[in-house]
Design a protein around this motif. Structure first.
Motif, PDB file in Angstrom:
ATOM      1  N   PRO A  88       0.822  -1.208   0.000  1.00 29.68           N
ATOM      2  CA  PRO A  88       0.000   0.000   0.000  1.00 29.68           C
ATOM      3  C   PRO A  88       0.864   1.269   0.000  1.00 29.68           C
ATOM      4  N   SER A  89       0.252   2.359  -0.402  1.00 37.57           N
ATOM      5  CA  SER A  89       0.903   3.667  -0.346  1.00 37.57           C
ATOM      6  C   SER A  89       1.269   4.026   1.095  1.00 37.57           C
ATOM      7  N   ASP A  90       2.340   4.765   1.251  1.00 34.43           N
ATOM      8  CA  ASP A  90       2.728   5.204   2.598  1.00 34.43           C
ATOM      9  C   ASP A  90       1.679   6.135   3.223  1.00 34.43           C
ATOM     10  N   LEU A  91       0.824   6.745   2.389  1.00 32.99           N
ATOM     11  CA  LEU A  91      -0.264   7.578   2.931  1.00 32.99           C
ATOM     12  C   LEU A  91      -1.204   6.729   3.788  1.00 32.99           C
ATOM     13  N   LEU A  92      -1.504   5.538   3.300  1.00 31.28           N
ATOM     14  CA  LEU A  92      -2.383   4.650   4.060  1.00 31.28           C
ATOM     15  C   LEU A  92      -1.677   4.140   5.308  1.00 31.28           C
ATOM     16  N   ALA A  93      -0.388   3.884   5.189  1.00 30.55           N
ATOM     17  CA  ALA A  93       0.371   3.425   6.358  1.00 30.55           C
ATOM     18  C   ALA A  93       0.399   4.513   7.432  1.00 30.55           C
ATOM     19  N   ALA A  94       0.445   5.791   7.003  1.00 31.33           N
ATOM     20  CA  ALA A  94       0.447   6.902   7.967  1.00 31.33           C
ATOM     21  C   ALA A  94      -0.866   6.894   8.760  1.00 31.33           C
ATOM     22  N   PHE A  95      -1.961   6.743   8.050  1.00 32.98           N
ATOM     23  CA  PHE A  95      -3.280   6.673   8.690  1.00 32.98           C
ATOM     24  C   PHE A  95      -3.315   5.475   9.647  1.00 32.98           C
ATOM     25  N   LEU A  96      -2.815   4.365   9.169  1.00 34.26           N
ATOM     26  CA  LEU A  96      -2.850   3.131   9.958  1.00 34.26           C
ATOM     27  C   LEU A  96      -2.014   3.246  11.231  1.00 34.26           C
ATOM     28  N   LEU A  97      -0.833   3.847  11.111  1.00 37.01           N
ATOM     29  CA  LEU A  97       0.021   3.963  12.300  1.00 37.01           C
ATOM     30  C   LEU A  97      -0.691   4.767  13.386  1.00 37.01           C
ATOM     31  N   ALA A  98      -1.372   5.850  12.974  1.00 42.78           N
ATOM     32  CA  ALA A  98      -2.091   6.664  13.961  1.00 42.78           C
ATOM     33  C   ALA A  98      -3.127   5.807  14.693  1.00 42.78           C
ATOM     34  N   GLN A  99      -3.775   4.907  13.966  1.00 41.90           N
ATOM     35  CA  GLN A  99      -4.776   4.032  14.600  1.00 41.90           C
ATOM     36  C   GLN A  99      -4.110   2.991  15.503  1.00 41.90           C
ATOM     37  N   LEU A 100      -3.028   2.417  15.014  1.00 44.67           N
ATOM     38  CA  LEU A 100      -2.342   1.380  15.807  1.00 44.67           C
ATOM     39  C   LEU A 100      -1.801   1.954  17.114  1.00 44.67           C
ATOM     40  N   GLU A 101      -1.271   3.172  17.039  1.00 41.62           N
ATOM     41  CA  GLU A 101      -0.695   3.765  18.252  1.00 41.62           C
ATOM     42  C   GLU A 101      -1.752   4.012  19.323  1.00 41.62           C
ATOM     43  N   GLU A 102      -2.988   4.200  18.903  1.00 44.45           N
ATOM     44  CA  GLU A 102      -4.067   4.456  19.869  1.00 44.45           C
ATOM     45  C   GLU A 102      -4.827   3.187  20.224  1.00 44.45           C
ATOM     46  N   ARG A 103      -4.184   2.037  20.039  1.00 38.68           N
ATOM     47  CA  ARG A 103      -4.914   0.775  20.215  1.00 38.68           C
ATOM     48  C   ARG A 103      -5.424   0.586  21.640  1.00 38.68           C
ATOM     49  N   GLU A 104      -4.682   1.087  22.633  1.00 38.23           N
ATOM     50  CA  GLU A 104      -5.147   0.824  23.998  1.00 38.23           C
ATOM     51  C   GLU A 104      -6.457   1.528  24.298  1.00 38.23           C
ATOM     52  N   SER A 105      -6.555   2.790  23.880  1.00 40.31           N
ATOM     53  CA  SER A 105      -7.808   3.507  24.154  1.00 40.31           C
ATOM     54  C   SER A 105      -8.946   2.952  23.305  1.00 40.31           C
ATOM     55  N   SER A 106      -8.675   2.612  22.052  1.00 44.06           N
ATOM     56  CA  SER A 106      -9.785   2.116  21.237  1.00 44.06           C
ATOM     57  C   SER A 106     -10.225   0.724  21.704  1.00 44.06           C
ATOM     58  N   GLN A 107      -9.270  -0.122  22.066  1.00 47.69           N
ATOM     59  CA  GLN A 107      -9.647  -1.453  22.559  1.00 47.69           C
ATOM     60  C   GLN A 107     -10.406  -1.350  23.888  1.00 47.69           C
ATOM     61  N   ALA A 108      -9.995  -0.409  24.730  1.00 46.50           N
ATOM     62  CA  ALA A 108     -10.693  -0.236  26.014  1.00 46.50           C
ATOM     63  C   ALA A 108     -12.142   0.191  25.772  1.00 46.50           C
ATOM     64  N   ARG A 109     -12.326   1.087  24.802  1.00 54.81           N
ATOM     65  CA  ARG A 109     -13.685   1.539  24.511  1.00 54.81           C
ATOM     66  C   ARG A 109     -14.531   0.399  23.936  1.00 54.81           C
ATOM     67  N   ARG A 110     -13.948  -0.372  23.039  1.00 48.20           N
ATOM     68  CA  ARG A 110     -14.702  -1.486  22.440  1.00 48.20           C
ATOM     69  C   ARG A 110     -15.071  -2.512  23.517  1.00 48.20           C
ATOM     70  N   ARG A 111     -14.162  -2.709  24.449  1.00 50.32           N
ATOM     71  CA  ARG A 111     -14.448  -3.654  25.529  1.00 50.32           C
ATOM     72  C   ARG A 111     -15.643  -3.183  26.360  1.00 50.32           C
ATOM     73  N   GLU A 112     -15.690  -1.859  26.635  1.00 50.80           N
ATOM     74  CA  GLU A 112     -16.824  -1.319  27.398  1.00 50.80           C
ATOM     75  C   GLU A 112     -18.141  -1.548  26.659  1.00 50.80           C
TER      76      GLU A 112
END
Ligand SMILES: *Cc1c(COP(=O)(O)O)cnc(C)c1O
Length: 378
Positions: free
Chosen positions: A238-262
């Motif tokens: 994939p383009s590095d543009l998509l990887a940039a978007f993805l990294l931002a999501q991966l870095e926030e995995r703890e907060s997003s996983q915590a919310r999904r768990r709730e």
């Protein structure tokens, strides 16, 4: 609170997506394998016990790479669940393999490991378990059956990033595994995926297949003085543009996983008594499976009741969906000789399952609306 219908899924930005994309542009490398792709590779590698990870344009493409790496050819057979997304199977069929469908377990909706042995033949080339909802398949059994016959296991881990089985991350158990970063998954860049290579024998060739069959990656590392056509392959990066978007999501995995768990646990807590008194099934996760809160489903007593529930929710502004029409009964599946009744649990679950909205940004108020609407159903 959402006015109008609460969607089944909605993409959730975690904060840095747009600034990382802007930075990727400023770095002047928009094609694949730039700065952000490398950071995703490192982070995903760490999450997979140090295995090599390659971002791909989709999980479908990662599965296609797996089929290429295993040199699947016409006449080969692959053991697959029928209760899955088409790509789990299509990636192997594309290489000429015949799918051999196995039914699912009635509790987790995962490949029924007790049926795998009876499906083996001398032509079996791979076993492809799908960790449904990110709840692990019975991998000890599956790996033992496969290992004693030297049949590679490819985990379709599209649902299971951050899940674990007996303390081991999902996606690290088979020779290869695949991830999806499609909009509907826990971590997303719109369309994207990854191939995880746990068996180091496949690393070098994976790199070449992904780069149009060239050794361009070795050239960029200075290991060869020019790059050339080295093998079959395609463009899976994939383009590095998509990887940039993805990294931002991966870095926030703890907060997003915590919310999904709730969200997930609130569904169970508030729907539990209602469901139990009506014979409606709740999700089951065995004690040795740690799940990533990917999806929430209910199992209704019959197709008619399930359809009534969908209509009832729709009238109240809630979009609920079902999924996985049995692949063995699809027009394509029938061409491989399947018949109704071949996978009875799959057929029954497919008729009766319902998925409720579950996305990282689902607000407390919107979830209350979903719950109120569901609890008002009979
Ligand atoms: C989403 C999904 C895929 C396909 O993922 P893409 O990234 O859209 O190609 C494959 N298998 C399963 C089980 C999935 O849920």
């Amino acid at each position: 609170m959402t006015v109008g219908t609460i969607p089944f899924n909605r993409p959730s930005l975690r904060g840095n997506e747009l600034s990382y994309i802007q930075d990727a542009v400023a770095r002047g490398h928009l094609s694949g394998d730039g700065y952000y792709t490398k950071r995703c590779h490192t982070l995903l590698g760490e999450l997979h016990g140090g295995s090599r990870v390659f971002l791909t344009t989709s999980c479908t493409h990662a599965l296609e790479m797996a089929a290429l790496l295993l040199e699947v050819k016409p006449g080969d057979e692959v053991i697959v669940p029928s209760f899955t997304f088409v790509s789990t199977v299509n990636a192997f069929v594309l290489r000429g393999a015949r799918p051999v469908f196995v039914d699912i377990r009635p509790d987790t909706f995962n490949m029924d490991e007790s049926q795998v042995v009876s499906r083996l033949t001398p032509r079996t080339r791979a076993i492809v378990p799908v960790h449904y909802a990110g709840v692990a398949c019975e991998m000890d059994s599956i790996l033992e059956i496969a290992g004693s016959r030297e049949i590679p296991v490819v985990e379709d881990n599209a649902h299971g990033l951050f899940g674990a089985y007996r303390g081991k991350p999902l996606g690290t158990l088979g020779a290869l595994s695949t991830l999806s970063f499609h909009e509907t998954k826990n971590v997303s860049c719109g369309e994207g995926g990854a191939l995880v290579v746990n068996d180091p024998r496949y690393v070098e060739r994976a790199e070449i297949l992904r780069e149009k069959g060239t050794d361009r990656s070795r050239f960029f590392r200075g290991e060869v003085d020019r790059y050339t056509w080295a093998d079959i392959g395609s463009s899976y990066l994939p383009s590095d543009l998509l990887a940039a978007f993805l990294l931002a999501q991966l870095e926030e995995r703890e907060s997003s996983q915590a919310r999904r768990r709730e969200i997930w646990t609130r569904y169970v807590r508030e729907l539990g008594p209602w469901a139990n008194s009506r014979g409606i099934g709740l999700p089951v996760a065995p004690a040795d499976c740690s799940q990533p809160w990917h999806l929430f489903h209910l199992l209704f007593p019959s197709l008619e009741v399930r359809q009534a529930a969908i209509a009832h929710l729709k009238e109240r502004g809630v979009h609920a969906v079902f999924h996985y029409l049995p692949l063995h009964l699809s027009p394509m599946g029938l061409r491989f000789g399947s018949r109704p009744g071949d996978c009875p649990v799959t057929e029954s679950v497919s008729d009766r399952i319902l998925r409720l909205p579950l996305y990282t940004d689902l607000s407390v108020d919107d979830q209350s609306r979903v719950l109120d609407a569901m609890l008002a159903f009979g």
